[in-house]
Design a protein around this motif. Structure first.
Motif, PDB file in Angstrom:
ATOM      1  N   PHE A 106       0.831  -1.204   0.000  1.00  0.00           N
ATOM      2  CA  PHE A 106       0.000   0.000   0.000  1.00  0.00           C
ATOM      3  C   PHE A 106       0.867   1.258   0.000  1.00  0.00           C
ATOM      4  O   PHE A 106       1.569   1.544   0.960  1.00  0.00           O
ATOM      5  CB  PHE A 106      -0.913  -0.016   1.226  1.00  0.00           C
ATOM      6  N   GLU A 107       0.787   1.995  -1.098  1.00  0.00           N
ATOM      7  CA  GLU A 107       1.608   3.208  -1.248  1.00  0.00           C
ATOM      8  C   GLU A 107       0.782   4.496  -1.100  1.00  0.00           C
ATOM      9  O   GLU A 107       1.267   5.580  -1.417  1.00  0.00           O
ATOM     10  CB  GLU A 107       2.310   3.195  -2.604  1.00  0.00           C
ATOM     11  N   GLY A 108      -0.468   4.366  -0.624  1.00  0.00           N
ATOM     12  CA  GLY A 108      -1.333   5.549  -0.577  1.00  0.00           C
ATOM     13  C   GLY A 108      -1.334   6.290   0.749  1.00  0.00           C
ATOM     14  O   GLY A 108      -2.013   7.313   0.889  1.00  0.00           O
ATOM     15  N   ASN A 109      -0.577   5.792   1.728  1.00  0.00           N
ATOM     16  CA  ASN A 109      -0.626   6.382   3.062  1.00  0.00           C
ATOM     17  C   ASN A 109       0.257   7.611   3.228  1.00  0.00           C
ATOM     18  O   ASN A 109       1.018   7.721   4.187  1.00  0.00           O
ATOM     19  CB  ASN A 109      -0.225   5.340   4.101  1.00  0.00           C
ATOM     20  N   GLY A 415       0.152  -4.312  -6.294  1.00  0.00           N
ATOM     21  CA  GLY A 415       0.502  -2.962  -5.868  1.00  0.00           C
ATOM     22  C   GLY A 415      -0.752  -2.113  -5.715  1.00  0.00           C
ATOM     23  O   GLY A 415      -1.491  -1.945  -6.684  1.00  0.00           O
ATOM     24  N   LEU A 416      -0.989  -1.629  -4.490  1.00  0.00           N
ATOM     25  CA  LEU A 416      -2.104  -0.694  -4.288  1.00  0.00           C
ATOM     26  C   LEU A 416      -1.459   0.688  -4.265  1.00  0.00           C
ATOM     27  O   LEU A 416      -0.985   1.169  -3.251  1.00  0.00           O
ATOM     28  CB  LEU A 416      -2.834  -0.981  -2.979  1.00  0.00           C
ATOM     29  N   THR A 417      -1.461   1.319  -5.431  1.00  0.00           N
ATOM     30  CA  THR A 417      -0.623   2.501  -5.608  1.00  0.00           C
ATOM     31  C   THR A 417      -1.138   3.747  -4.909  1.00  0.00           C
ATOM     32  O   THR A 417      -0.366   4.634  -4.582  1.00  0.00           O
ATOM     33  CB  THR A 417      -0.488   2.840  -7.111  1.00  0.00           C
ATOM     34  N   GLY A 418      -2.447   3.831  -4.680  1.00  0.00           N
ATOM     35  CA  GLY A 418      -2.927   5.070  -4.072  1.00  0.00           C
ATOM     36  C   GLY A 418      -4.394   5.027  -3.710  1.00  0.00           C
ATOM     37  O   GLY A 418      -5.095   4.029  -3.935  1.00  0.00           O
ATOM     38  N   THR A 419      -4.853   6.157  -3.168  1.00  0.00           N
ATOM     39  CA  THR A 419      -6.227   6.276  -2.689  1.00  0.00           C
ATOM     40  C   THR A 419      -7.073   7.089  -3.669  1.00  0.00           C
ATOM     41  O   THR A 419      -6.549   7.859  -4.478  1.00  0.00           O
ATOM     42  CB  THR A 419      -6.256   6.968  -1.311  1.00  0.00           C
ATOM     43  N   GLY A 420      -8.393   6.929  -3.551  1.00  0.00           N
ATOM     44  CA  GLY A 420      -9.297   7.525  -4.521  1.00  0.00           C
ATOM     45  C   GLY A 420     -10.054   8.749  -4.026  1.00  0.00           C
ATOM     46  O   GLY A 420     -11.105   9.078  -4.558  1.00  0.00           O
TER      47      GLY A 420
END
Lengths: 455, 455
Positions: A106-109, A415-420
């Motif tokens: 998770f890279e969205g934090n 890969g969870l690249t980011g948030t929406g």
């Protein structure tokens, strides 16, 4: 092997990787060199120096050095938001009833909301080191511009962002985050540049394009002493910086002796995918290990699955160097109903070469299927994913459901690249049943590809 | 003591607290009982059962049980987003040049974006346990509605949110997050309820108020079998669930032998402040330890600093029980230019009693000063804070600057309750220099207080 896996695997701060990994060093077939647009000669560092910082120009062209030390200042910044967790998707697995083990990096934090910060901080650092006043860039949806604004605020650099006018108007919140970080944000085409004035004159009322914003940002960088241009994807330097994603993910999984069977990443320009898979592909290139790697692209912008592997311009305006890559043609623009990012016409030369050599598969998915997966993920895992990241979620779910049929206990990493948070206009369309799909015809793609330069 | 403190102190998952702490059990002066509006008799569990779940009604009235076991299902959900980190604000300290050590407990790292999820998941759980179909609630800015939607999605409960009409229209993104989590979101006043129809008739074109939305949510809960009403702040049960914040913060600091000298929290209804300070106040109540605790409220809604400690209605519509609390009068509404949350007219009875007994100080701050602090924090610490949380940031910075003058190396802990992704309209106002301050006059407050019931 039977050690209990926590929901979130965090490395300790002293376990954050201290070097980036340059996958090109282990590639037998190197990515084809960048060429000068006029002469078609391979580019040298000095050719790139008017546009890029010197150190970044060197990184761009270096395909032999396997590891680059991460400077202390960047490691210091990393501690703000890294290590990012590898999360075991227990709740999603349960909802699917799959025997597969699903993990996501998770890279969205972080406030910029995506992995883009990993390269933004590196590029800002080298600009600061070189004694520059500031940097210029373009942004479309705004993830890259936001990340760069944060990085420039940290180093006290001026940051000039040219934001595609339609996004500037439709995404005022993205714009305000950048301004809060002290960046100047100009709608493109503007009246500040020659190219902007020319385009405004030729096309009165135009809402802009990424290609035009790139041209403006490059012009401002070249004309203003103390400024350079920076870019958030596609480039070799960006994939180098983004290798931190894969290195951390691998270190976290190694701690629990987990070997991923399948590695999945969404693919636009290739920055996240390239970063995530780098150390794993490195093992494959060195003959040490085998993985199944899947690049997921939108059906409306399918460069790997339906493009051609040829030399092409990196921008729509045809002012940049030529790169050999899987491309749909530099004039290709996804249909207006395409909601998320991943709208680049080409693919990183590194990812393209690895794909051509058979180290990864590619698949494309429709956006309604992507949002269906996004909503399921949000409800089970509690994170509202970016549309880009949700391409990978879609295929992770599909692979996990195949495991349900076969009873296989595969390890799936995506890969969870980011948030929406800034993509809720698209979520609203989906919630209201008004989202449509678009798949270009063979004729459209062929017409666009016909305009690639003949080299 | 000289052990190096990491940027982020994470507990291990098995160190997440297994019980909530009920600070009322250690209070010699208990919070005054809730009273029935008509008879002024103290409320019993059976009086609350038509509105609240039975277990929550019990928690609401229990001021003797010090610890409540956290049910396994809630602990399971916690693992999605807990433990939340205690962050050492090294970059902010450096920017301030202060010898103080600043720590913040960050509760914004979940999709709902705030600490509200801690109580939402508990309240949804007890509703599910009781075999209910769903819950109803109101939401203003939307943090609570979002948190409750996430929690209900997890347990498969129906979630009906009445959202103040002006927010429904001005914050479409908040609304879409709730819908993505499967909640139905209705602008209030609606035509679905008696009270809604009545208000729409009396005030055609009204954009609604929190008081009206509460009344609608309560009406729907009471009239529909299988539904109960839930609330995100003020109540004793909410502070009980929110004690997880303080318990985790204390456990994390204890690991590094850090004792906070000053503990700072923003204060609206008191859910975050009460949760953060609970275990620390518990030590003070038991005579084990001393801390300086500061509640920070907006100058435009100063219940602790300028209100009176009397019995008052919990809602503007005067349909709820009477609570003894510091209040500005249940008809008090902050000026329209007030940007953030923290707009409740009263304060949790628990926090009110502790304040009256001298266990905490209170101060109020102007919103332009709050956004100045927010922007500095965003630029140095890389997190875009919610306006609510930024009240605490303001005072933390002020206290750190006093340490700079005196040379004291104090430990300052504050609660960073959430992120500001949905508050960018307010940031824009600040960025554009168009944010104004409002401080109510003594006459305004006196006029509002004159309408409190005489008990």
């Amino acid at each position: 092997m039977s050690q209990e896996i926590p929901y979130k695997i965090y490395l300790n701060e002293n376990e954050i990787p201290k070097q980036w990994y340059n996958v090109r060093a282990d590639m037998k077939n190197k990515p084809a060199p960048l060429l000068k647009p006029g002469t078609h000669e391979p580019l040298k560092v000095e050719d790139l120096e008017p546009i890029f910082c010197t150190e970044l120009a060197k990184q761009e062209l270096d395909d032999t050095t396997p590891y680059f030390d991460i400077p202390d200042e960047i490691k210091g910044f990393y501690k703000m938001y890294r290590p990012s967790p590898v999360v075991r998707a227990y709740c999603l697995e349960k909802a699917l009833g799959t025997p597969a083990h699903i993990y996501y990096k998770f890279e969205g934090n972080n406030t910029s909301g995506s992995h883009k910060l990993n390269s933004a901080i590196a590029q800002a650092y080298y600009a600061k080191q070189q004694g520059l006043k500031g940097v210029t860039t373009e942004t479309g949806a705004g993830q890259w511009g936001t990340a760069l604004s944060m990085a420039c605020a940290y180093f006290g650099l001026d940051c000039k962002v040219y934001m595609v006018k339609v996004s500037y108007e439709q995404k005022p919140f993205r714009r305000e985050v950048m301004r809060t970080y002290g960046a100047s944000v100009t709608p493109s085409p503007s009246m500040d540049t020659d190219i902007g004035r020319k385009i405004n004159e030729e096309f009165p009322g135009t809402t802009g394009s990424l290609g035009c914003a790139i041209s403006e940002a490059v012009e401002v960088a070249v004309k203003n002493p103390g400024y350079r241009y920076v870019l958030g994807s596609v480039l070799g330097q960006v994939l180098l910086h983004q290798s931190i994603i894969g290195l951390e993910a691998k270190a976290a999984l190694d701690k629990y002796n987990v070997k991923p069977d399948i590695i999945i990443g969404c693919a636009g320009g290739g920055s996240n995918l390239g970063g995530l898979i780098s150390p794993f592909v490195g093992q494959m290139l060195r003959g040490e290990e085998k993985y199944r790697i899947i690049a997921v692209e939108p059906a409306s912008c399918p460069s790997l699955t339906r493009g051609k592997y040829v030399y092409d311009f990196c921008d729509t305006g045809k002012v940049t160097p030529l790169a050999k890559m899987y491309t749909l043609g530099s004039g290709y623009i996804p249909a207006p109903n395409h909601a998320g990012g991943l709208r680049y016409h080409g693919m990183s030369s590194i990812v393209s070469q690895l794909y051509d050599d058979g180290y990864l598969e590619a698949t494309s998915v429709k956006q309604t299927d992507v949002f269906e997966a996004a909503e399921m993920f949000a409800r089970t895992e509690g994170i509202l994913p970016a549309p880009e990241s949700s391409h990978a979620i879609r295929v992770a779910i599909d692979e996990a459901m195949k495991c349900k049929e076969t009873g296989e206990e595969k390890n799936i990493l995506f890969g969870l690249t980011g948030t929406g948070y800034f993509d809720l206009v698209a979520y609203q369309k989906y919630n209201d049943g008004q989202m449509e799909d678009y798949i270009p015809t063979d004729e459209e793609i062929a017409a666009s590809l016909a305009k690639c330069p003949k080299i």
